[in-house]
Design a protein around this motif. Structure first.
Motif, PDB file in Angstrom:
ATOM      1  N   VAL A  51       0.736  -0.628  -0.016  1.00  0.00           N
ATOM      2  CA  VAL A  51       0.373  -0.195  -0.286  1.00  0.00           C
ATOM      3  C   VAL A  51       0.694   1.138   0.808  1.00  0.00           C
ATOM      4  CG1 VAL A  51      -1.993   1.123   1.548  1.00  0.00           C
ATOM      5  CG2 VAL A  51      -1.724  -0.646   1.224  1.00  0.00           C
ATOM      6  N   THR A  52       0.654   2.134  -0.386  1.00  0.00           N
ATOM      7  CA  THR A  52       0.885   3.581  -1.283  1.00  0.00           C
ATOM      8  C   THR A  52       0.110   4.224  -1.776  1.00  0.00           C
ATOM      9  OG1 THR A  52       3.317   4.439  -2.348  1.00  0.00           O
ATOM     10  CG2 THR A  52       2.175   2.606  -3.001  1.00  0.00           C
ATOM     11  N   HIS A  53       0.707   5.817  -1.242  1.00  0.00           N
ATOM     12  CA  HIS A  53       0.136   6.787  -2.162  1.00  0.00           C
ATOM     13  C   HIS A  53       1.419   7.499  -2.732  1.00  0.00           C
ATOM     14  CE1 HIS A  53       1.670   8.676   1.628  1.00  0.00           C
ATOM     15  NE2 HIS A  53       1.518   9.873   1.063  1.00  0.00           N
ATOM     16  N   ASP A  54       2.876   7.379  -3.011  1.00  0.00           N
ATOM     17  CA  ASP A  54       3.597   7.584  -3.837  1.00  0.00           C
ATOM     18  C   ASP A  54       3.480   6.940  -5.074  1.00  0.00           C
ATOM     19  OD1 ASP A  54       5.990   8.296  -4.957  1.00  0.00           O
ATOM     20  OD2 ASP A  54       6.641   8.490  -2.225  1.00  0.00           O
ATOM     21  N   VAL A  55       3.444   7.442  -6.171  1.00  0.00           N
ATOM     22  CA  VAL A  55       3.152   7.297  -7.544  1.00  0.00           C
ATOM     23  C   VAL A  55       4.531   5.886  -7.958  1.00  0.00           C
ATOM     24  CG1 VAL A  55       2.739   7.207  -9.857  1.00  0.00           C
ATOM     25  CG2 VAL A  55       1.176   8.357  -8.063  1.00  0.00           C
ATOM     26  N   ARG A  56       5.464   7.291  -7.643  1.00  0.00           N
ATOM     27  CA  ARG A  56       7.103   6.527  -7.880  1.00  0.00           C
ATOM     28  C   ARG A  56       6.972   6.178  -7.181  1.00  0.00           C
ATOM     29  NH1 ARG A  56      10.005  10.099 -11.085  1.00  0.00           N
ATOM     30  NH2 ARG A  56       8.677  12.634 -11.276  1.00  0.00           N
ATOM     31  N   GLU A  57       6.945   5.372  -6.133  1.00  0.00           N
ATOM     32  CA  GLU A  57       6.987   4.081  -5.603  1.00  0.00           C
ATOM     33  C   GLU A  57       6.590   2.731  -6.107  1.00  0.00           C
ATOM     34  OE1 GLU A  57       7.776   3.305  -0.829  1.00  0.00           O
ATOM     35  OE2 GLU A  57       5.800   4.191  -1.010  1.00  0.00           O
ATOM     36  N   ALA A  58       5.206   3.180  -6.160  1.00  0.00           N
ATOM     37  CA  ALA A  58       4.466   2.581  -6.885  1.00  0.00           C
ATOM     38  C   ALA A  58       5.046   1.821  -8.198  1.00  0.00           C
ATOM     39  CB  ALA A  58       3.162   3.006  -7.309  1.00  0.00           C
ATOM     40  N   VAL A  59       5.417   2.467  -8.846  1.00  0.00           N
ATOM     41  CA  VAL A  59       5.901   2.063 -10.171  1.00  0.00           C
ATOM     42  C   VAL A  59       7.535   1.741 -10.357  1.00  0.00           C
ATOM     43  CG1 VAL A  59       6.929   2.710 -12.492  1.00  0.00           C
ATOM     44  CG2 VAL A  59       4.917   4.020 -11.457  1.00  0.00           C
ATOM     45  N   ARG A  60       8.472   2.651  -9.290  1.00  0.00           N
ATOM     46  CA  ARG A  60       9.319   1.643  -8.826  1.00  0.00           C
ATOM     47  C   ARG A  60       9.500   0.654  -8.522  1.00  0.00           C
ATOM     48  NH1 ARG A  60      14.121   3.178  -4.943  1.00  0.00           N
ATOM     49  NH2 ARG A  60      16.041   2.098  -5.610  1.00  0.00           N
ATOM     50  N   LEU A  61       8.795  -0.159  -7.432  1.00  0.00           N
ATOM     51  CA  LEU A  61       8.404  -1.386  -6.778  1.00  0.00           C
ATOM     52  C   LEU A  61       7.581  -2.993  -7.395  1.00  0.00           C
ATOM     53  CD1 LEU A  61       8.000   0.113  -3.088  1.00  0.00           C
ATOM     54  CD2 LEU A  61      10.053  -0.943  -3.657  1.00  0.00           C
ATOM     55  N   ALA A  62       6.663  -1.505  -7.835  1.00  0.00           N
ATOM     56  CA  ALA A  62       5.218  -3.435  -8.433  1.00  0.00           C
ATOM     57  C   ALA A  62       5.630  -3.722 -10.086  1.00  0.00           C
ATOM     58  CB  ALA A  62       3.990  -2.713  -8.438  1.00  0.00           C
ATOM     59  N   GLN A  63       4.922  -5.053 -10.302  1.00  0.00           N
ATOM     60  CA  GLN A  63       4.378  -5.475 -11.387  1.00  0.00           C
ATOM     61  C   GLN A  63       3.510  -4.745 -11.936  1.00  0.00           C
ATOM     62  OE1 GLN A  63       5.391  -9.458 -10.288  1.00  0.00           O
ATOM     63  NE2 GLN A  63       6.939 -10.032 -11.768  1.00  0.00           N
ATOM     64  N   ARG A  64       2.496  -4.846 -11.331  1.00  0.00           N
ATOM     65  CA  ARG A  64       1.376  -4.057 -11.190  1.00  0.00           C
ATOM     66  C   ARG A  64       0.647  -3.107 -10.050  1.00  0.00           C
ATOM     67  NH1 ARG A  64      -4.399  -7.195 -10.398  1.00  0.00           N
ATOM     68  NH2 ARG A  64      -3.092  -8.886  -9.814  1.00  0.00           N
ATOM     69  N   VAL A  65       0.567  -1.749 -10.831  1.00  0.00           N
ATOM     70  CA  VAL A  65      -0.216  -1.378 -10.278  1.00  0.00           C
ATOM     71  C   VAL A  65      -1.264  -0.891 -10.288  1.00  0.00           C
ATOM     72  CG1 VAL A  65       0.088   1.897  -9.928  1.00  0.00           C
ATOM     73  CG2 VAL A  65       1.511   0.380 -10.030  1.00  0.00           C
ATOM     74  N   VAL A  66      -2.493  -0.918  -9.233  1.00  0.00           N
ATOM     75  CA  VAL A  66      -3.942  -0.698  -8.780  1.00  0.00           C
ATOM     76  C   VAL A  66      -4.673   0.396  -8.427  1.00  0.00           C
ATOM     77  CG1 VAL A  66      -5.563  -2.608  -7.679  1.00  0.00           C
ATOM     78  CG2 VAL A  66      -4.103  -3.176  -8.780  1.00  0.00           C
ATOM     79  N   LEU A  67      -5.330   1.091  -9.052  1.00  0.00           N
ATOM     80  CA  LEU A  67      -5.513   2.489  -8.078  1.00  0.00           C
ATOM     81  C   LEU A  67      -7.318   2.308  -7.717  1.00  0.00           C
ATOM     82  CD1 LEU A  67      -5.331   5.292  -8.144  1.00  0.00           C
ATOM     83  CD2 LEU A  67      -6.322   5.924 -10.358  1.00  0.00           C
ATOM     84  N   LEU A  68      -6.836   3.025  -6.817  1.00  0.00           N
ATOM     85  CA  LEU A  68      -8.686   3.011  -5.770  1.00  0.00           C
ATOM     86  C   LEU A  68      -8.899   4.023  -6.156  1.00  0.00           C
ATOM     87  CD1 LEU A  68      -7.566   0.482  -2.688  1.00  0.00           C
ATOM     88  CD2 LEU A  68      -8.959  -0.146  -4.707  1.00  0.00           C
ATOM     89  N   SER A  69     -10.409   4.346  -6.341  1.00  0.00           N
ATOM     90  CA  SER A  69     -11.218   5.235  -6.073  1.00  0.00           C
ATOM     91  C   SER A  69     -11.233   5.720  -4.263  1.00  0.00           C
ATOM     92  CB  SER A  69     -12.156   4.697  -7.135  1.00  0.00           C
ATOM     93  OG  SER A  69     -13.247   3.820  -5.074  1.00  0.00           O
TER      94      SER A  69
END
Length: 261
Positions: free
Chosen positions: A205-223
């Motif tokens: 879980v993160t609210h940091d876009v750069r962290e999400a893209v750097r770490l994950a294979q898949r990024v899931v955006l919640l409303s």
């Protein structure tokens, strides 16, 4: 080109966790708050998925449901492992125990004998690059080192599943948010290394876009609340700057739409 997924990736592999139409509300009647509404999510063994969204969108609530710390109001959650491990923003180590004993704790609860516990704890501390620090207590460690111990302890919690032939699952709730930028950057790289070596499925879980893209294979955006899955991206072979821009744009739309509601 930005890789966008309209639905969760299909796979013939049995998932580590599957959420189907998960809904969660708190309170009753007119005072109830709907946190999650109809969340569908599938994570396969060894996959690294980041949940991204604005504060209060239900990311942490979703992790708590998967961890079994709370129950969904409706919908279902199916796990192929009985021992998902959780790592929080705070290391939450036992202050009276050494680093090694903190890592040993879930192994002790799993019934491993003392010698085997010590051997496994030593291996895990080496995995997170803390060789020689097992005798130190939490107050003798830096913030980054404490989070490394917490990661080793969380991985220890997944060992039972691995030994039983089921995939390990690690749930991480903004574990690096309280760290300084340099330490956070180092631990992000270390987490990716550890994930590749252990093949543990991770929901981060993160609210940091750069962290999400750097770490994950898949990024899931919640409303924004109530949380729903509104978009997914694959980061595999993607253009990182383009991904960051695209995800940031959609995150802003979600936040703006909530503010205007």
């Amino acid at each position: 080109m930005t890789a966008t997924l309209e639905n969760a990736a299909e796979s013939t592999v049995d998932p580590a966790v599957t959420l189907s139409a998960v809904r969660k509300s708190f309170g009753h009647g007119s005072n109830s708050v709907l946190a999650l509404d109809g969340v569908d999510l599938r994570v396969v063994p060894g996959e690294f998925v980041c949940l991204l969204g604005a504060s209060g969108c239900g990311k942490s609530t979703l992790l708590n449901l998967v961890a079994g710390l709370d129950a969904p109001t409706s919908g279902s959650i199916e796990l192929s492992t009985s021992r998902p491990a959780v790592m929080f923003q705070e290391a939450a180590l036992m202050p009276w125990l050494t680093a090694a004993r903190n890592v040993e704790l879930p192994l002790r609860l799993a019934g491993l004998k003392r010698g085997e516990r010590r051997e496994k704890a030593g291996e895990l501390l080496s995995l997170v690059r803390l060789e020689g620090a097992g005798h130190k207590r939490p107050h003798e460690l830096s913030g980054g080192m404490r989070q490394r111990v917490a990661l080793a302890r969380a991985l220890a919690s997944t060992l039972g599943s691995a030994e039983e032939g089921t995939p390990g699952l690690l749930l991480m709730d903004e574990p690096f948010a309280a760290l300084d930028a340099i330490t956070r950057d180092v631990l992000q790289a270390e987490l990716v290394r550890v994930w590749r070596e252990t093949n543990t499925a991770i929901v981060f879980v993160t609210h940091d876009v750069r962290e999400a893209v750097r770490l994950a294979q898949r990024v899931v955006l919640l409303s924004s609340r109530p949380g729903r899955v509104v978009r997914e991206w694959s980061t595999v072979d993607g253009d990182e700057p383009a991904l960051i821009n695209d995800i940031t744009s959609h995150l802003r739309e979600v936040i703006s739409g909530h503010a205007a509601a």
